[in-house]
Design an enzyme around this catalytic site. Sequence first.
Site, PDB file in Angstrom:
ATOM      1  N   CYS A 178     -37.564 -20.795  30.812  1.00  0.00           N
ATOM      2  CA  CYS A 178     -36.446 -19.858  30.708  1.00  0.00           C
ATOM      3  C   CYS A 178     -36.884 -18.659  29.690  1.00  0.00           C
ATOM      4  O   CYS A 178     -36.362 -18.638  28.536  1.00  0.00           O
ATOM      5  CB  CYS A 178     -35.210 -20.471  30.374  1.00  0.00           C
ATOM      6  SG  CYS A 178     -34.867 -22.062  31.249  1.00  0.00           S
ATOM      7  N   GLY A 202     -38.686 -12.985  25.716  1.00  0.00           N
ATOM      8  CA  GLY A 202     -40.217 -13.090  25.528  1.00  0.00           C
ATOM      9  C   GLY A 202     -40.600 -13.555  24.051  1.00  0.00           C
ATOM     10  O   GLY A 202     -41.528 -13.758  23.811  1.00  0.00           O
ATOM     11  N   CYS A 247     -29.312 -22.188  21.236  1.00  0.00           N
ATOM     12  CA  CYS A 247     -28.867 -21.387  20.304  1.00  0.00           C
ATOM     13  C   CYS A 247     -27.303 -21.840  19.927  1.00  0.00           C
ATOM     14  O   CYS A 247     -26.516 -20.962  19.869  1.00  0.00           O
ATOM     15  CB  CYS A 247     -28.943 -19.963  20.323  1.00  0.00           C
ATOM     16  SG  CYS A 247     -28.417 -19.366  21.817  1.00  0.00           S
TER      17      CYS A 247
END
Length: 483
Positions: free
Chosen positions: A130, A134, A251
């Site tokens: 995923c 980048g 996150c």
Amino acid sequence: MTTHKPLSAGWPLAFLEQMRAQLGSDFTEFESALVQPTPVSIRMNPRKMAGVATHQYGSAYNINDLAQVPWCPETSPVRAFYLPERPSFTLDPLFQAGAYYVQEASSMLLYEALRQTVNLNRPMRVLDLCAAPGGKSTLLASVLHPDSLLICNEVIRSRVSVLRENLDKWGYPNVVVSHHDPEDMNNLTGFFDVVVVDAPCSGEGLFRKDPDAMQEWSEDSVQLCSARQKRILAAAAPLLDKGGVLIYSTCTYNDTENNENVRYLVNSGFRNRPLILPAEWNVVEKQAGDLETGDAVGYQCYPHRVRGEGFFISVFQKTGFTAPVKLDARTFRTIRALRTREAASAAKWLQNPADFSLWEKPNGDVMALPKALEKTFLFLDSALKSKGFGLEMGQFKGTDFIPSHALALSTAINQNLPGLALSKEDALRYFKKENLVFDEPVKGWLLAQYEGLNLGWVKGVGTRVNNYLPKDWRIRMDIKEYI
């Protein structure tokens, strides 16, 4: 005395109750941290460090004055630093050249997870499942053995272009960018040594950085995210060879997306790999008591404990066996090897042409494949339908070769090609895609350069220099106050 507005006035009540239960007496510090400015951190490109040591980041300080991210120290291949304020990165030519990446500090713990669990000194096959935009992909590229294969996959089509742009800036030729649902990669079973799943999540750890994420949060969305994460992990598991390492991160803070997925993996042919993190880093070890292990099963960053955002990471090793796919470079492929004369012409643009084989796509694009990975790349040409791989070099127009922007930014480019050193003012005009005018005439293809790093191509025509920056890379900000 000035006091901040209580978070409970605008934040989801269920989220606050969840965090009070999770943090106990630490909740007040957590709440206070969320109204503080978001830390700004950058990670250097180890192959583009020349000329960057004294670079000014929008103020009167340079890299030698900056505090280091603890888990990316001076001795690591991924040196990372905190900035005291957030400059306009778009208008920094070195950012555009790929000298560094702006990445949230907590998420750089990926390096420590890799360092402790895999042998970074040997070639491996690695999948960032995923990958957009980048950050973790560029970190992986920086620390892997140069003969490693790195596939950076993004499911959402609209995010593939920014992933491709950031990897082009980073400039490593051993990278594949793909666009596939994880379930569609089942013809790569047993193929990878490492799979990184930085899963789409409810984003609780980014509420300070992105208040809009808070508006989309709900208890139902947490459940939906957890279910999607399990589907991704179920698709990722068969892609690993036995003994391979899976790194899972989010996150977010809640156990539904973190610990529950840890349990899912442990019950699906994996064992957790605990990490040893220095106490002074203040990363919290997470436990899952029903797994009957005294080891931590994950590691949580909280903004009141670390100089970074909320982030969870855990590491697992595959114990089960999946029959690996067999490489066969003779299967159908869409590219052809360059003819001898074409190859000789294109090879002049590379620093070490003997390390590459040269190929042409159906659309005429010339690409360079690292010979150490040639067989693997040719296999992937048929195994993946939607992908871009190898170093994009340019195209032949008759007998002339038109170099690509990716070649200009590549770390594999011939270092002896002629260049044109630009001032910051001219570099910004270059990124506005303006044609440049100089007192002395210049001819032919030249690398526009700033502080020793390549920015892209220009072509001299008398005293005018035509600008070959791709139009999609043009900056649209007003640069008058910056020059």
